[in-house]
Design a protein around this motif. Sequence first.
Motif, PDB file in Angstrom:
ATOM      1  N   ASP A 145       0.830  -1.200   0.000  1.00  0.00           N
ATOM      2  CA  ASP A 145       0.000   0.000   0.000  1.00  0.00           C
ATOM      3  C   ASP A 145       0.867   1.253   0.000  1.00  0.00           C
ATOM      4  N   TYR A 147       0.135   4.470   0.702  1.00  0.00           N
ATOM      5  CA  TYR A 147      -0.004   5.357   1.864  1.00  0.00           C
ATOM      6  C   TYR A 147       0.681   4.761   3.087  1.00  0.00           C
ATOM      7  N   ASP A 148       0.558   3.462   3.281  1.00  0.00           N
ATOM      8  CA  ASP A 148       1.228   2.815   4.417  1.00  0.00           C
ATOM      9  C   ASP A 148       2.733   3.021   4.352  1.00  0.00           C
ATOM     10  N   GLY A 160      -2.672   2.545   7.393  1.00  0.00           N
ATOM     11  CA  GLY A 160      -3.800   3.424   7.119  1.00  0.00           C
ATOM     12  C   GLY A 160      -5.122   2.785   7.496  1.00  0.00           C
ATOM     13  N   ASP A 354      -8.371  11.544   5.131  1.00  0.00           N
ATOM     14  CA  ASP A 354      -9.105  10.964   4.000  1.00  0.00           C
ATOM     15  C   ASP A 354      -8.676  11.587   2.676  1.00  0.00           C
ATOM     16  N   GLU A 356      -5.767  13.077   1.909  1.00  0.00           N
ATOM     17  CA  GLU A 356      -4.405  12.757   1.472  1.00  0.00           C
ATOM     18  C   GLU A 356      -4.258  11.286   1.092  1.00  0.00           C
ATOM     19  N   ARG A 357      -5.027  10.412   1.687  1.00  0.00           N
ATOM     20  CA  ARG A 357      -5.025   9.015   1.221  1.00  0.00           C
ATOM     21  C   ARG A 357      -5.518   8.935  -0.221  1.00  0.00           C
ATOM     22  N   ASP A 358      -6.564   9.704  -0.525  1.00  0.00           N
ATOM     23  CA  ASP A 358      -7.077   9.712  -1.893  1.00  0.00           C
ATOM     24  C   ASP A 358      -6.074  10.340  -2.857  1.00  0.00           C
ATOM     25  N   ALA A 361      -3.347   7.738  -3.487  1.00  0.00           N
ATOM     26  CA  ALA A 361      -3.886   6.604  -4.241  1.00  0.00           C
ATOM     27  C   ALA A 361      -4.276   6.976  -5.669  1.00  0.00           C
ATOM     28  N   GLY A 404       1.107  11.514   5.154  1.00  0.00           N
ATOM     29  CA  GLY A 404       1.200  10.471   6.165  1.00  0.00           C
ATOM     30  C   GLY A 404       1.417  11.025   7.564  1.00  0.00           C
TER      31      GLY A 404
END
Length: 490
Positions: A145, A147-148, A160, A354, A356-358, A361, A404
Amino acid sequence: MTVMDDLLAFQRRTEALSSVAERLGWDQETVMPRGATEQRSEEMAAMEDVLHERRTDPRIGEWLAAALPQNEAESRIVELINRDFTRACRIPARLATELARTTSLAQGVWAEARANDAPDDFLPVLDQVLSLKREEAAALADGGDLYDALLEDYEPETTGAEIAALFDAMRPRLVALREDVLGAEHQPEALTGHFPQETQLRLARICASAFGYDWTRGRMDLAVHPFSSGRWQDSRITTRVVETDPFNCLYSTIHEVGHSSYELGIDEDYAFTPLGRGVSMGVHESQSRIYENQMGRGRAFTGWLFSRMSDAFDGLNISDPDSFHAAVNRVTSGYIRTEADEIQYNLHIMLRFDLERDLIAGKLDTDDLVEAWNARFLRDFGVAVDRPANGLLQDVHWSVGLFGYFPTYALGNVYAGCLNRAMRDAVPDLDPGLARGDAMPGVEWLRENVQRHGGLMPPRSIIEEATGAPADPAPLLDYLEEKFTRIYGL
């Protein structure tokens, strides 16, 4: 010289150079001339080039294979150097250098865009930063992943998905408490007036001293976005001043003192090793938040602060310590994360997490970021963003590539809730000291149970050792419900 000696000597020089690079960043955000941005970006790129070469030196792998640690500290040092070496080797030198150059430039662009309420001036360079961070994440993730992979830099051994589950568990109680508080019949009076900068800064220094800040190893400066910088014998803080809101300055100062005191409280034997810095940003944030909130915004300390502010400003529009305590903790529908009350602060973090994860990704592009931010803010807070400086442009983090980082703020609040419960059980004279403007009973407990260990243990182990139980959001949520029920007469 043993293999372990060679490894430690090499790492010592790398840590020293890293500290120099950090000082360049402090300078850029405090006293660097505004016209020096391009020069500083080249300087930062040059430093990163040198550091990346050292962090990926093949000899490190040879030393790690042959090292024979003699104690717990040396074993942990080897573990951390191996982790950093493995990660550094996955990142091409070109990418590391370009990230340093681009984020240094982007920071200056962000500051100007924020001052001018001009997101269109910032988004192109943010897009460059995002592209580089996605590339970095892909290199680090090795098929996992994205983000992880970035989160590992700030909160090791956390994913995450775990953060998302934590936030899902916290959100209902936070939202319900906010609705009860904002709908309460009794609403505290706000502090109003004009509070000159020099008087605020003088009081901020007094507050920093009350929390044990070591002025022989630190200093305080002004910055657009308050932060702390440094370690070992030199850890500095910054604050900011709004002349209509002294709490902004005073509590930013106390918050950064928590960060800085963590670095200054680490066992001096760990200096210039991977143990000589905070173990994670979540644990780091636990120190700043417990200084600022559980101690600094508690009734005992605000009673002392009320007296000092009344004298400093020749009277206040609020006439008694209890009303002042309520004003310090007043819940309002504001825009700014760093000024948010304790209930809503975590909701700000959930929004950023939410988004920054998007972004990482690839589900969200920078061209759509302003609209996505504003829509989410309206949904979560019931208020439309009035201008970009109060929305997307308010935080420095994305401009400098800290994807992160945001979730560790809320994780730090969770850790602080756990530590506060244990500290109050262990330190019966905590509130009497705070009522005298002396936070040292609490500070000393935190130094002994958290700060001195530095990176000796993993983040969750630090919290569990200090509190006797695994980290859990319940103590934080219980504390918030008890505190605000009392203030608002719920």
